[in-house]
Scaffold this motif. Sequence first.
Motif, short mmCIF file in Angstrom:
data_model
loop_
_atom_site.label_atom_id
_atom_site.label_comp_id
_atom_site.label_asym_id
_atom_site.label_seq_id
_atom_site.Cartn_x
_atom_site.Cartn_y
_atom_site.Cartn_z
N ASN A 32 -10.82 0.01 -1.57
CA ASN A 32 -10.06 0.16 -0.33
C ASN A 32 -9.68 -1.21 0.26
OD1 ASN A 32 -8.73 1.49 1.76
ND2 ASN A 32 -10.41 2.93 2.08
N ASP A 33 -8.82 -1.18 1.27
CA ASP A 33 -8.28 -2.40 1.88
C ASP A 33 -9.25 -2.90 2.95
OD1 ASP A 33 -6.86 -4.42 3.03
OD2 ASP A 33 -5.06 -3.25 3.42
N CYS A 43 -14.36 2.83 6.67
CA CYS A 43 -13.53 3.46 5.65
C CYS A 43 -14.41 3.91 4.50
CB CYS A 43 -12.44 2.50 5.15
SG CYS A 43 -13.05 1.12 4.15
N TYR A 118 -7.41 6.20 5.51
CA TYR A 118 -7.86 4.87 5.09
C TYR A 118 -8.73 4.20 6.14
CZ TYR A 118 -4.45 5.54 1.40
OH TYR A 118 -3.76 6.05 0.33
N GLN A 186 -9.07 9.60 -4.20
CA GLN A 186 -7.73 9.20 -3.77
C GLN A 186 -7.19 10.12 -2.67
OE1 GLN A 186 -8.39 11.09 -6.29
NE2 GLN A 186 -6.71 12.49 -6.72
N GLY A 189 -8.80 9.00 0.94
CA GLY A 189 -8.55 7.66 1.45
C GLY A 189 -9.52 6.60 0.97
N HIS A 192 -7.05 2.74 -2.22
CA HIS A 192 -5.80 2.24 -1.64
C HIS A 192 -4.96 1.67 -2.77
CE1 HIS A 192 -2.97 0.26 0.97
NE2 HIS A 192 -3.61 0.69 2.06
N LYS A 194 -2.09 0.15 -2.77
CA LYS A 194 -1.22 -0.99 -2.50
C LYS A 194 -2.01 -2.25 -2.14
CE LYS A 194 2.63 1.89 -0.93
NZ LYS A 194 3.57 2.20 0.18
N LYS A 195 -3.30 -2.24 -2.31
CA LYS A 195 -4.14 -3.35 -1.84
C LYS A 195 -4.28 -4.50 -2.83
CE LYS A 195 -8.16 -3.73 -2.85
NZ LYS A 195 -9.61 -3.94 -2.84
#
Length: 290
Positions: A32-33, A43, A118, A186, A189, A192, A194-195
Motif C-alpha cells: 500500500n501507499d 490502512c 486505501y 485488492q 484496499g 495500491h 499506482k504506488k
Amino acid sequence: MTHTASSLMPYFGLIRVSGEDRAIFLHNQLSNDINHLPINHACLATYNTAKGRVIANMLVLNRDNDIIILTSASLTDTLQKKLQIYIMRSKVKLEIMTDWGAAVSVPETISTASEPQYVLPTSQTNQIWSITLPDGSIIQIGQTSQLPPFNAEVIESWKLHEITSGNPWISKETTETCVAQMLNQQLIGAVHFKKGCYPGQEIIARAQYRGQVKRGLALMEINGSVSAGKPIFDNHNEEVGLIINQVSQQTSTLALAVIKHSAAESELKCDNNIIAIKKCFFNPANTENS
C-alpha cells in the motif's frame, strides 16, 4: 453502526517502526501507499515474497513519530526479521511491542465496502487508536493494560464475522501460500496499483491485469474439526485448496478457504471431513484449471 462489546485479541502482535526513513522504507516494502498515509490514520497492506506470495497481511497505523504494524502474533518475529534484512543504511528501527496489543469488536450487521478503502476511518482517545475495517469491525490498538479484558465470546463472534465477511488473516500456517488476489486484498484496499515497486509487485500486477489468478476465497461448512493450513482435496484426491481461518460451531466448523475456481462445484473434503460450500467470494463460472 452499533457494535458489540470489545475484547483483547491475543491473535494479533504489533511491530513499532521508528526512525526518519520509516515511511519510505515501508512504502518500498509493503503493497500500500505508506508515503501518503496521513498521520493518525491507518490502512491495510500485505508483505510479499518476490514471487508475490503473501508473507503477512496487516494493519498499518501512522502515528506522529512512528508507524505501528499489526499482524498475526505468530508472524511478528518472521516479519521483523525479513524487514530487518532490507534496512541497510536506512534510518529505521524495528521493535516488537510486548506491552501493547489489540482489541476487537463486531458490528451487529455485515457491511461491504463498494470500493477499495486505501485509508481507513480512525479515531484516537487517550492513546488508544480505533480503526474501522472495511467489513465494519473495529480494531483498537493501545497498551494492553488500557484495553478491554479478554472475552472468549466476543473473540468467537469476531472470528465468525471475519470469516463470513470473507476477510482472511494470514498466520504462520498459511504464510507464503497465496497471492494477494486469492485473498481479495485488492478489493479491500490493501494493494495500491499506482504506488510503484515493492517485493512481488510485478507478479501481483500481472495477475490483476491479465486475470491469471484461478483460486479464490470460499466460505464453507465442514462436518468436523480442521485447522488453518490444512489442504482441501476433491473426489479425485487432488489438492484443490487450503484452509485459511476457521471457527468451531456446535457440530461443525465454519471456515474461510482458498480453493481452485474449478473446484467450486466439486465434492470436497479436508481431513476426511465433508465440505459444503456456503458462498464463493469469486465468480465460480470461471472454471479454468489453476
